[in-house]
Design a protein around this motif. Structure first.
Motif, PDB file in Angstrom:
ATOM      1  N   GLU A   4       0.826  -1.197   0.000  1.00 57.35           N
ATOM      2  CA  GLU A   4       0.000   0.000   0.000  1.00 57.35           C
ATOM      3  C   GLU A   4       0.867   1.256   0.000  1.00 57.35           C
ATOM      4  OE1 GLU A   4      -3.612   2.082   2.577  1.00 57.35           O
ATOM      5  OE2 GLU A   4      -2.859   0.099   3.105  1.00 57.35           O
ATOM      6  N   LEU A   5       0.552   2.163  -0.938  1.00 57.44           N
ATOM      7  CA  LEU A   5       1.259   3.434  -1.052  1.00 57.44           C
ATOM      8  C   LEU A   5       0.330   4.563  -0.691  1.00 57.44           C
ATOM      9  CD1 LEU A   5       3.629   5.266  -2.052  1.00 57.44           C
ATOM     10  CD2 LEU A   5       2.558   5.175  -4.308  1.00 57.44           C
ATOM     11  N   GLN A   6       0.782   5.439   0.207  1.00 58.12           N
ATOM     12  CA  GLN A   6       0.072   6.677   0.492  1.00 58.12           C
ATOM     13  C   GLN A   6       0.485   7.695  -0.556  1.00 58.12           C
ATOM     14  OE1 GLN A   6      -2.243   7.434   3.028  1.00 58.12           O
ATOM     15  NE2 GLN A   6      -2.498   9.314   1.847  1.00 58.12           N
ATOM     16  N   GLY A   7      -0.432   8.096  -1.423  1.00 55.98           N
ATOM     17  CA  GLY A   7      -0.099   8.981  -2.536  1.00 55.98           C
ATOM     18  C   GLY A   7       0.346  10.357  -2.074  1.00 55.98           C
ATOM     19  N   SER A   8       1.078  11.047  -2.944  1.00 56.93           N
ATOM     20  CA  SER A   8       1.550  12.387  -2.646  1.00 56.93           C
ATOM     21  C   SER A   8       0.443  13.406  -2.862  1.00 56.93           C
ATOM     22  CB  SER A   8       2.737  12.734  -3.568  1.00 56.93           C
ATOM     23  OG  SER A   8       3.057  14.098  -3.473  1.00 56.93           O
ATOM     24  N   LEU A   9       0.332  14.372  -1.950  1.00 55.29           N
ATOM     25  CA  LEU A   9      -0.633  15.458  -2.113  1.00 55.29           C
ATOM     26  C   LEU A   9      -0.221  16.400  -3.236  1.00 55.29           C
ATOM     27  CD1 LEU A   9      -1.252  16.357   1.644  1.00 55.29           C
ATOM     28  CD2 LEU A   9      -2.692  14.949   0.153  1.00 55.29           C
ATOM     29  N   PHE A  10       1.047  16.346  -3.640  1.00 54.65           N
ATOM     30  CA  PHE A  10       1.569  17.279  -4.634  1.00 54.65           C
ATOM     31  C   PHE A  10       1.622  16.677  -6.030  1.00 54.65           C
ATOM     32  CE2 PHE A  10       3.459  18.276  -0.504  1.00 54.65           C
ATOM     33  CZ  PHE A  10       3.004  19.572  -0.338  1.00 54.65           C
ATOM     34  N   ASP A  11       1.362  15.389  -6.162  1.00 56.37           N
ATOM     35  CA  ASP A  11       1.395  14.738  -7.465  1.00 56.37           C
ATOM     36  C   ASP A  11       0.065  14.046  -7.694  1.00 56.37           C
ATOM     37  OD1 ASP A  11       1.997  13.623  -9.869  1.00 56.37           O
ATOM     38  OD2 ASP A  11       3.447  12.178  -9.117  1.00 56.37           O
ATOM     39  N   THR A  12      -0.922  14.842  -8.125  1.00 56.17           N
ATOM     40  CA  THR A  12      -2.256  14.312  -8.354  1.00 56.17           C
ATOM     41  C   THR A  12      -2.500  14.017  -9.828  1.00 56.17           C
ATOM     42  OG1 THR A  12      -3.135  16.565  -8.521  1.00 56.17           O
ATOM     43  CG2 THR A  12      -3.182  15.522  -6.344  1.00 56.17           C
ATOM     44  N   VAL A  13      -1.468  14.170 -10.667  1.00 58.48           N
ATOM     45  CA  VAL A  13      -1.596  13.903 -12.099  1.00 58.48           C
ATOM     46  C   VAL A  13      -1.549  12.396 -12.328  1.00 58.48           C
ATOM     47  CG1 VAL A  13      -0.566  14.298 -14.359  1.00 58.48           C
ATOM     48  CG2 VAL A  13      -0.473  16.094 -12.619  1.00 58.48           C
ATOM     49  N   GLU A  14      -2.508  11.878 -13.062  1.00 57.11           N
ATOM     50  CA  GLU A  14      -2.534  10.448 -13.325  1.00 57.11           C
ATOM     51  C   GLU A  14      -1.711  10.081 -14.555  1.00 57.11           C
ATOM     52  OE1 GLU A  14      -6.473   8.921 -13.455  1.00 57.11           O
ATOM     53  OE2 GLU A  14      -6.947   9.524 -11.404  1.00 57.11           O
ATOM     54  N   THR A  15      -1.581  11.016 -15.520  1.00 58.77           N
ATOM     55  CA  THR A  15      -0.803  10.750 -16.718  1.00 58.77           C
ATOM     56  C   THR A  15       0.683  10.824 -16.387  1.00 58.77           C
ATOM     57  OG1 THR A  15      -2.530  11.710 -18.102  1.00 58.77           O
ATOM     58  CG2 THR A  15      -0.350  11.459 -19.092  1.00 58.77           C
ATOM     59  N   VAL A  16       1.405   9.779 -16.742  1.00 59.29           N
ATOM     60  CA  VAL A  16       2.832   9.720 -16.429  1.00 59.29           C
ATOM     61  C   VAL A  16       3.612  10.452 -17.516  1.00 59.29           C
ATOM     62  CG1 VAL A  16       4.783   8.192 -15.979  1.00 59.29           C
ATOM     63  CG2 VAL A  16       2.474   7.503 -15.295  1.00 59.29           C
ATOM     64  N   GLY A  17       4.490  11.353 -17.110  1.00 62.57           N
ATOM     65  CA  GLY A  17       5.280  12.107 -18.079  1.00 62.57           C
ATOM     66  C   GLY A  17       6.517  12.696 -17.431  1.00 62.57           C
ATOM     67  N   LEU A  18       7.318  13.397 -18.240  1.00 65.12           N
ATOM     68  CA  LEU A  18       8.573  13.993 -17.788  1.00 65.12           C
ATOM     69  C   LEU A  18       8.548  15.494 -18.010  1.00 65.12           C
ATOM     70  CD1 LEU A  18      11.040  11.473 -19.474  1.00 65.12           C
ATOM     71  CD2 LEU A  18      10.332  11.478 -17.073  1.00 65.12           C
ATOM     72  N   GLY A  19       9.162  16.221 -17.094  1.00 66.38           N
ATOM     73  CA  GLY A  19       9.362  17.638 -17.269  1.00 66.38           C
ATOM     74  C   GLY A  19      10.695  17.914 -17.951  1.00 66.38           C
ATOM     75  N   PRO A  20      11.020  19.186 -18.180  1.00 64.06           N
ATOM     76  CA  PRO A  20      12.318  19.523 -18.780  1.00 64.06           C
ATOM     77  C   PRO A  20      13.452  19.323 -17.790  1.00 64.06           C
ATOM     78  CG  PRO A  20      11.124  21.511 -18.192  1.00 64.06           C
ATOM     79  CD  PRO A  20      10.181  20.372 -17.933  1.00 64.06           C
ATOM     80  N   LEU A  21      14.630  19.040 -18.319  1.00 61.65           N
ATOM     81  CA  LEU A  21      15.823  18.881 -17.486  1.00 61.65           C
ATOM     82  C   LEU A  21      16.583  20.193 -17.310  1.00 61.65           C
ATOM     83  CD1 LEU A  21      17.074  15.443 -18.808  1.00 61.65           C
ATOM     84  CD2 LEU A  21      16.461  15.956 -16.441  1.00 61.65           C
ATOM     85  N   THR A  22      16.091  21.259 -17.913  1.00 61.12           N
ATOM     86  CA  THR A  22      16.819  22.534 -17.866  1.00 61.12           C
ATOM     87  C   THR A  22      16.887  23.117 -16.466  1.00 61.12           C
ATOM     88  OG1 THR A  22      14.735  23.601 -18.524  1.00 61.12           O
ATOM     89  CG2 THR A  22      16.354  23.145 -20.267  1.00 61.12           C
ATOM     90  N   ALA A  23      15.957  22.745 -15.583  1.00 57.13           N
ATOM     91  CA  ALA A  23      15.934  23.314 -14.234  1.00 57.13           C
ATOM     92  C   ALA A  23      16.752  22.518 -13.237  1.00 57.13           C
ATOM     93  CB  ALA A  23      14.489  23.418 -13.741  1.00 57.13           C
ATOM     94  N   ILE A  24      17.460  21.490 -13.675  1.00 54.15           N
ATOM     95  CA  ILE A  24      18.216  20.656 -12.746  1.00 54.15           C
ATOM     96  C   ILE A  24      19.335  21.466 -12.097  1.00 54.15           C
ATOM     97  CG2 ILE A  24      19.955  19.745 -14.362  1.00 54.15           C
ATOM     98  CD1 ILE A  24      19.280  16.932 -13.106  1.00 54.15           C
ATOM     99  N   GLY A  25      19.557  21.233 -10.816  1.00 57.75           N
ATOM    100  CA  GLY A  25      20.569  21.989 -10.080  1.00 57.75           C
ATOM    101  C   GLY A  25      21.753  21.125  -9.692  1.00 57.75           C
ATOM    102  N   ARG A  26      22.960  21.664  -9.847  1.00 52.37           N
ATOM    103  CA  ARG A  26      24.182  20.903  -9.581  1.00 52.37           C
ATOM    104  C   ARG A  26      24.845  21.351  -8.284  1.00 52.37           C
ATOM    105  NH1 ARG A  26      28.286  19.014 -14.161  1.00 52.37           N
ATOM    106  NH2 ARG A  26      26.322  17.925 -14.538  1.00 52.37           N
ATOM    107  N   THR A  27      25.329  20.371  -7.535  1.00 54.36           N
ATOM    108  CA  THR A  27      26.163  20.619  -6.362  1.00 54.36           C
ATOM    109  C   THR A  27      27.515  19.978  -6.606  1.00 54.36           C
ATOM    110  OG1 THR A  27      24.243  20.599  -4.873  1.00 54.36           O
ATOM    111  CG2 THR A  27      26.409  20.242  -3.889  1.00 54.36           C
ATOM    112  N   THR A  28      28.568  20.774  -6.541  1.00 50.30           N
ATOM    113  CA  THR A  28      29.924  20.263  -6.722  1.00 50.30           C
ATOM    114  C   THR A  28      30.436  19.740  -5.389  1.00 50.30           C
ATOM    115  OG1 THR A  28      30.341  21.844  -8.504  1.00 50.30           O
ATOM    116  CG2 THR A  28      32.259  20.826  -7.462  1.00 50.30           C
TER     117      THR A  28
END
Length: 208
Positions: A4-28
């Motif tokens: 049993e998984l308790q769903g996220s309140l912030f991810d209510t989208v049922e369609t599975v997809g990907l966002g852009p990778l341009t916002a990824i943040g790097r830590t050196t």
């Protein structure tokens, strides 16, 4: 299997997809290592969790630990080069990561290893992915997490400050440079009540 998984309140989208990778943040990090983090890269993560839970051929493993054989505290599944992944979005994710990191990595992500952490008793000990080329070469390991958030810990080999990232519900972390050789990572056990989590690890050829 079904956990049993308790769903996220912030991810209510049922369609599975990907966002852009341009916002990824790097830590050196120290000694030539780095990490990139992108929370919520994958939308519909709870839907994907349910599909992977039902469709992936999960199996348990046993490993030698000193003088006895013990259960590996998580379920596993591995998809090698050329094998069809269990959901089309994982093919899309691997292709997107390959395109985004082409200049740095210089080769495609080819395999996908899946780990199922059923509850707080499941874990992975401190380690680096140093089977194969990761023991001598800079490489990348990209991890997408679905399900409940669990902390991924990172620390320098030989000691130092431990970094903590709570990963779940579609979050992405990429460990690059010398990270597998000079740092270690772990998912610790916890006595707290936590939901199940599945991680998908994309790797280049010859890295485990």
């Amino acid at each position: 299997m079904t956990v049993e998984l308790q769903g996220s309140l912030f991810d209510t989208v049922e369609t599975v997809g990907l966002g852009p990778l341009t916002a990824i943040g790097r830590t050196t990090l120290r000694r030539g290592a780095w990490i990139d983090v992108l929370p919520g890269w994958l939308t519909g993560a709870d839907t994907l969790f349910e599909r992977l839970d039902a469709d992936v051929p999960w199996h348990a493993e046993r490993r030698q630990m000193y003088d006895r054989e013990v259960d590996v505290p998580r379920l596993l599944s591995f998809y090698g080069e050329g094998e069809r992944l269990p959901h089309p979005v994982l093919d899309e994710a691997r292709a997107a990561l390959t395109a985004h990191y082409a200049a740095e990595l210089g080769e495609p992500f080819r395999t996908a290893g899946l780990c199922y952490y059923r509850d707080g008793r499941d874990s992975v000990a401190w380690h680096g992915d140093t089977i194969g080329r990761g023991s001598t070469e800079d490489t990348m390991v990209a991890i997408v997490s679905v399900g409940a958030a669990r902390p991924l810990l990172l620390r320098p080999r030989g000691g130092g400050e431990t970094l903590r990232y709570a990963l779940g519900h579609g979050d992405l972390i990429v460990m690059g440079g010398s990270c597998q050789r000079t740092w270690e990572h772990a998912i610790p056990k916890t006595a707290r009540t936590v939901g199940p989590r599945i991680s998908i690890q994309f790797r280049p050829r010859g890295v485990r």
